[in-house]
Design a protein around this motif. Sequence first.
Motif, short mmCIF file in Angstrom:
data_model
loop_
_atom_site.label_atom_id
_atom_site.label_comp_id
_atom_site.label_asym_id
_atom_site.label_seq_id
_atom_site.Cartn_x
_atom_site.Cartn_y
_atom_site.Cartn_z
N GLU A 225 -29.30 51.46 -65.45
CA GLU A 225 -28.22 50.67 -64.87
C GLU A 225 -26.90 51.16 -65.42
OE1 GLU A 225 -26.76 45.99 -64.48
OE2 GLU A 225 -28.70 46.47 -65.40
N ASP B 201 -27.54 41.42 -58.11
CA ASP B 201 -26.29 42.14 -57.88
C ASP B 201 -26.47 43.44 -57.08
OD1 ASP B 201 -27.49 43.72 -59.79
OD2 ASP B 201 -25.77 43.80 -61.12
N LYS C 24 -24.09 48.29 -57.09
CA LYS C 24 -24.03 46.90 -57.53
C LYS C 24 -22.81 46.23 -56.93
CE LYS C 24 -24.41 46.43 -62.02
NZ LYS C 24 -24.38 46.70 -63.46
#
Length: 152
Positions: free
Chosen positions: A51, A116, A137
Amino acid sequence: MAMIPSFFDNRRGTIFDPFTWEPFKDFPFPPSSLVSHENSAFANTRIDWKETPEAHVFKADLPGLKKEEVKVEVEDERVLQISGERNVEKEDKNDTWHRIERSSGKFLRRFRLPEDARVEQVKASMENGVLTVTVPKEEVKKPDVKAIEISG
């Protein structure tokens, strides 16, 4: 210690060879020779998920596969599914195989994406046998803060 010799009962007086020892030979698993290579899932497909501040990035090593042999889908709104198949190499009757170590068969991996994730903007690319799937995101909106004047 009494349990250890029972594993080696057939080997007393012989040299222990770690390359030919079959620790699970007495378990009720089918022998590997009975497992079809066509059906052996190439489930060991390793996928990294990282991420970043902007996206969720998935990377899968898929050596020897073409992009046409791989599917990337988003199902049930938030489940990323990566699947594909590596076909078994055709055997020629004149060939003698000494070792088969490369996996073949179908693979399927699923990942539940976080809230998200912008699933409508997923992008995938494949280069040098590495599949990269990027899921952007949503920007985190900072809550509007309104100062309240205190009277009195």
